[in-house]
Motif scaffolding. Structure first.
Motif, PDB file in Angstrom:
ATOM      1  N   LEU A  10       0.830  -1.205   0.000  1.00 37.04           N
ATOM      2  CA  LEU A  10       0.000   0.000   0.000  1.00 37.04           C
ATOM      3  C   LEU A  10       0.871   1.264   0.000  1.00 37.04           C
ATOM      4  CD1 LEU A  10      -2.866  -0.969   2.492  1.00 37.04           C
ATOM      5  CD2 LEU A  10      -3.099  -0.512   0.045  1.00 37.04           C
ATOM      6  N   VAL A  11       1.858   1.297   0.900  1.00 34.47           N
ATOM      7  CA  VAL A  11       2.731   2.484   0.971  1.00 34.47           C
ATOM      8  C   VAL A  11       3.522   2.639  -0.322  1.00 34.47           C
ATOM      9  CG1 VAL A  11       4.675   3.556   2.170  1.00 34.47           C
ATOM     10  CG2 VAL A  11       2.912   2.372   3.480  1.00 34.47           C
ATOM     11  N   LEU A  12       4.076   1.514  -0.825  1.00 33.67           N
ATOM     12  CA  LEU A  12       4.894   1.591  -2.037  1.00 33.67           C
ATOM     13  C   LEU A  12       4.064   2.044  -3.238  1.00 33.67           C
ATOM     14  CD1 LEU A  12       7.675   1.129  -3.269  1.00 33.67           C
ATOM     15  CD2 LEU A  12       6.987  -1.230  -3.760  1.00 33.67           C
ATOM     16  N   THR A  13       2.858   1.515  -3.363  1.00 34.04           N
ATOM     17  CA  THR A  13       2.002   1.900  -4.487  1.00 34.04           C
ATOM     18  C   THR A  13       1.670   3.388  -4.436  1.00 34.04           C
ATOM     19  OG1 THR A  13       1.024  -0.310  -4.580  1.00 34.04           O
ATOM     20  CG2 THR A  13      -0.213   1.466  -5.632  1.00 34.04           C
ATOM     21  N   LEU A  14       1.315   3.871  -3.243  1.00 26.43           N
ATOM     22  CA  LEU A  14       0.978   5.294  -3.112  1.00 26.43           C
ATOM     23  C   LEU A  14       2.210   6.173  -3.328  1.00 26.43           C
ATOM     24  CD1 LEU A  14      -1.439   5.093  -0.039  1.00 26.43           C
ATOM     25  CD2 LEU A  14      -2.045   5.602  -2.408  1.00 26.43           C
ATOM     26  N   LEU A  15       3.370   5.703  -2.884  1.00 25.62           N
ATOM     27  CA  LEU A  15       4.605   6.465  -3.096  1.00 25.62           C
ATOM     28  C   LEU A  15       4.934   6.548  -4.590  1.00 25.62           C
ATOM     29  CD1 LEU A  15       7.196   7.855  -2.122  1.00 25.62           C
ATOM     30  CD2 LEU A  15       8.221   5.584  -1.862  1.00 25.62           C
ATOM     31  N   LEU A  16       4.821   5.425  -5.289  1.00 26.25           N
ATOM     32  CA  LEU A  16       5.158   5.416  -6.712  1.00 26.25           C
ATOM     33  C   LEU A  16       4.171   6.225  -7.543  1.00 26.25           C
ATOM     34  CD1 LEU A  16       6.361   1.752  -7.294  1.00 26.25           C
ATOM     35  CD2 LEU A  16       7.710   3.829  -7.098  1.00 26.25           C
ATOM     36  N   SER A  17       2.901   6.150  -7.203  1.00 20.26           N
ATOM     37  CA  SER A  17       1.921   6.923  -7.981  1.00 20.26           C
ATOM     38  C   SER A  17       2.104   8.424  -7.741  1.00 20.26           C
ATOM     39  CB  SER A  17       0.490   6.474  -7.658  1.00 20.26           C
ATOM     40  OG  SER A  17       0.257   6.507  -6.265  1.00 20.26           O
ATOM     41  N   ALA A  18       2.430   8.807  -6.496  1.00 22.99           N
ATOM     42  CA  ALA A  18       2.733  10.223  -6.238  1.00 22.99           C
ATOM     43  C   ALA A  18       3.995  10.639  -6.989  1.00 22.99           C
ATOM     44  CB  ALA A  18       2.916  10.459  -4.736  1.00 22.99           C
ATOM     45  N   SER A  19       4.976   9.718  -7.049  1.00 26.51           N
ATOM     46  CA  SER A  19       6.222  10.005  -7.776  1.00 26.51           C
ATOM     47  C   SER A  19       5.963  10.142  -9.268  1.00 26.51           C
ATOM     48  CB  SER A  19       7.250   8.893  -7.529  1.00 26.51           C
ATOM     49  OG  SER A  19       7.547   8.782  -6.160  1.00 26.51           O
ATOM     50  N   LEU A  20       4.996   9.363  -9.791  1.00 30.02           N
ATOM     51  CA  LEU A  20       4.654   9.483 -11.212  1.00 30.02           C
ATOM     52  C   LEU A  20       4.116  10.881 -11.516  1.00 30.02           C
ATOM     53  CD1 LEU A  20       4.338   8.161 -13.983  1.00 30.02           C
ATOM     54  CD2 LEU A  20       2.064   7.367 -13.284  1.00 30.02           C
ATOM     55  N   GLY A  21       3.316  11.429 -10.577  1.00 29.01           N
ATOM     56  CA  GLY A  21       2.835  12.801 -10.754  1.00 29.01           C
ATOM     57  C   GLY A  21       3.988  13.785 -10.807  1.00 29.01           C
ATOM     58  N   LEU A  22       4.959  13.621  -9.889  1.00 27.37           N
ATOM     59  CA  LEU A  22       6.139  14.495  -9.890  1.00 27.37           C
ATOM     60  C   LEU A  22       6.983  14.277 -11.147  1.00 27.37           C
ATOM     61  CD1 LEU A  22       7.109  14.047  -6.137  1.00 27.37           C
ATOM     62  CD2 LEU A  22       6.371  16.178  -7.217  1.00 27.37           C
ATOM     63  N   SER A  23       7.024  13.025 -11.622  1.00 25.56           N
ATOM     64  CA  SER A  23       7.794  12.720 -12.830  1.00 25.56           C
ATOM     65  C   SER A  23       7.188  13.418 -14.046  1.00 25.56           C
ATOM     66  CB  SER A  23       7.823  11.204 -13.047  1.00 25.56           C
ATOM     67  OG  SER A  23       8.652  10.866 -14.124  1.00 25.56           O
ATOM     68  N   MET A  24       5.871  13.479 -14.119  1.00 23.01           N
ATOM     69  CA  MET A  24       5.217  14.174 -15.236  1.00 23.01           C
ATOM     70  C   MET A  24       5.502  15.677 -15.175  1.00 23.01           C
ATOM     71  SD  MET A  24       1.584  12.184 -15.831  1.00 23.01           S
ATOM     72  CE  MET A  24       1.042  12.078 -14.121  1.00 23.01           C
ATOM     73  N   ILE A  25       5.524  16.252 -13.965  1.00 24.02           N
ATOM     74  CA  ILE A  25       5.882  17.673 -13.831  1.00 24.02           C
ATOM     75  C   ILE A  25       7.327  17.890 -14.288  1.00 24.02           C
ATOM     76  CG2 ILE A  25       6.218  19.562 -12.189  1.00 24.02           C
ATOM     77  CD1 ILE A  25       3.977  18.326 -10.494  1.00 24.02           C
ATOM     78  N   SER A  26       8.207  16.965 -13.890  1.00 24.46           N
ATOM     79  CA  SER A  26       9.610  17.054 -14.287  1.00 24.46           C
ATOM     80  C   SER A  26       9.759  16.979 -15.811  1.00 24.46           C
ATOM     81  CB  SER A  26      10.391  15.913 -13.620  1.00 24.46           C
ATOM     82  OG  SER A  26      11.721  15.912 -14.038  1.00 24.46           O
ATOM     83  N   ALA A  27       9.014  16.054 -16.448  1.00 26.63           N
ATOM     84  CA  ALA A  27       9.065  15.925 -17.911  1.00 26.63           C
ATOM     85  C   ALA A  27       8.532  17.190 -18.580  1.00 26.63           C
ATOM     86  CB  ALA A  27       8.260  14.713 -18.345  1.00 26.63           C
ATOM     87  N   GLY A  28       7.494  17.800 -17.978  1.00 27.08           N
ATOM     88  CA  GLY A  28       6.955  19.048 -18.520  1.00 27.08           C
ATOM     89  C   GLY A  28       7.991  20.154 -18.507  1.00 27.08           C
ATOM     90  N   PHE A  29       8.778  20.234 -17.408  1.00 21.25           N
ATOM     91  CA  PHE A  29       9.846  21.236 -17.341  1.00 21.25           C
ATOM     92  C   PHE A  29      10.891  20.990 -18.417  1.00 21.25           C
ATOM     93  CE2 PHE A  29       8.485  22.539 -13.040  1.00 21.25           C
ATOM     94  CZ  PHE A  29       8.667  23.906 -13.168  1.00 21.25           C
ATOM     95  N   THR A  30      11.189  19.708 -18.684  1.00 19.80           N
ATOM     96  CA  THR A  30      12.197  19.389 -19.707  1.00 19.80           C
ATOM     97  C   THR A  30      11.794  19.947 -21.063  1.00 19.80           C
ATOM     98  OG1 THR A  30      12.900  17.396 -18.555  1.00 19.80           O
ATOM     99  CG2 THR A  30      13.360  17.484 -20.909  1.00 19.80           C
ATOM    100  N   MET A  31      10.498  19.903 -21.382  1.00 21.41           N
ATOM    101  CA  MET A  31      10.045  20.420 -22.674  1.00 21.41           C
ATOM    102  C   MET A  31      10.213  21.937 -22.756  1.00 21.41           C
ATOM    103  SD  MET A  31       6.789  18.063 -23.743  1.00 21.41           S
ATOM    104  CE  MET A  31       6.203  17.484 -22.160  1.00 21.41           C
ATOM    105  N   PHE A  32      10.164  22.615 -21.620  1.00 16.74           N
ATOM    106  CA  PHE A  32      10.317  24.075 -21.616  1.00 16.74           C
ATOM    107  C   PHE A  32      11.781  24.504 -21.524  1.00 16.74           C
ATOM    108  CE2 PHE A  32       5.788  24.505 -20.062  1.00 16.74           C
ATOM    109  CZ  PHE A  32       5.350  25.143 -21.220  1.00 16.74           C
ATOM    110  N   VAL A  33      12.495  23.932 -20.541  1.00 20.61           N
ATOM    111  CA  VAL A  33      13.846  24.447 -20.253  1.00 20.61           C
ATOM    112  C   VAL A  33      14.953  23.635 -20.916  1.00 20.61           C
ATOM    113  CG1 VAL A  33      13.057  25.350 -18.050  1.00 20.61           C
ATOM    114  CG2 VAL A  33      14.110  23.107 -18.109  1.00 20.61           C
ATOM    115  N   LYS A  34      14.620  22.428 -21.445  1.00 17.68           N
ATOM    116  CA  LYS A  34      15.566  21.524 -22.125  1.00 17.68           C
ATOM    117  C   LYS A  34      16.628  20.967 -21.162  1.00 17.68           C
ATOM    118  CE  LYS A  34      13.369  22.766 -25.799  1.00 17.68           C
ATOM    119  NZ  LYS A  34      12.261  21.932 -26.296  1.00 17.68           N
TER     120      LYS A  34
END
Length: 266
Positions: free
Chosen positions: A145-169
């Motif tokens: 339960l903890v690992l699943t919730l941690l990874l899904s929250a991390s996926l949200g942060l990963s998408m934000i990180s990928a979004g920054f990559t498209m802007f700042v390279k």
């Protein structure tokens, strides 16, 4: 291409085969997983029992859980942005835009190899912990339960990180924060109770801080879901915020870059 074929292609063909074909890099990767464990092990051994640890009976147990899952999360968060960056350098990002799966398929399947290799990383560190006499008393339900919730929250942060990559390279602030500052602020190798009050407050805004506490209780003391219910609720709140925020920011960045014609620029 079916789902299983895509999983095979992304994990084995695009992930493992490329990773294992660069032997020197593969060996350096494995060493980078193992050596920090022994560094902190000897640091903790030199400190003796002077630290008041949270959820662990000794320092080795404390830092083994911290290192295994801090690296897991920081690598997972940087996976999508690194993949996006690589596809820009290879000149293949536009292929994914035009493919049947489109941007969503690229997003989800790119995360699979990251989860796979980072799971191996965490497993190696936990195995070394067992060799160093860490006693695991795992409550599997709480752990998953903890690992699943941690990874899904991390996926949200990963998408934000990928979004920054498209802007700042280059110079992604999200990846930088989670690959460096979380070791300092999330209770990875020392308890957050020793931090100054203002840093302690910031650490509580990081999902990993809560998850590491829950994982130590679930893996070292066998606490059940009810006993760690407060931690699970906090992680659910992180998910409710980070997943939609990450998806919206990623799609906004993607559409904005495509309209400006800068998607494949690097």
């Amino acid at each position: 291409m079916g789902t299983l074929a895509k999983v095979y292609a992304y994990i084995y063909l695009r992930g493992f085969k490329i990773w294992s074909s660069y032997k020197t890099q593969m060996i350096l990767n494995v060493l980078s997983w193992i050596l920090p464990v022994f560094t902190y092990y000897f640091v903790g051994d030199s400190l003796g029992g002077k630290l008041n640890l949270e959820g662990a009976s000794n320092y080795t147990e404390f830092m083994i859980i911290g290192l295994a899952f801090q690296g897991y999360v920081s690598s997972t968060i940087s996976t999508l942005s690194q993949r996006l960056r690589n596809e820009q350098l290879y000149g293949t990002i536009e292929y994914y835009v035009l493919s049947d799966g489109g941007v969503l398929s690229f997003l989800l399947y790119s995360a699979l190899w990251g989860f796979t290799i980072n799971s191996v990383n965490a497993g190696v560190i936990l195995a070394i912990g067992a060799i160093l006499h860490t006693q695991y008393h795992v409550n599997l339900l709480s752990f998953f339960l903890v690992l699943t919730l941690l990874l899904s929250a991390s996926l949200g942060l990963s998408m934000i990180s990928a979004g920054f990559t498209m802007f700042v390279k280059q110079g992604n602030p999200i990846s930088f924060f989670f690959s460096t500052f979380t070791t300092l602020m999330s209770g990875t190798v020392f308890p957050v109770s020793v931090l100054p009050l203002w840093l302690k407050d910031i650490s509580l805004a990081i999902p990993l801080t809560w998850a590491l506490n829950g994982l130590r209780l679930a893996m070292l003391d066998g606490y059940g879901p009810i006993a760690i219910g407060g931690i699970l609720i906090v992680l659910l709140i992180f998910n409710a915020i980070l997943l939609p925020l990450g998806a919206l920011f990623y799609l906004y960045s993607f559409n904005s870059s495509r309209k400006k014609g800068t998607l494949s620029e690097y």
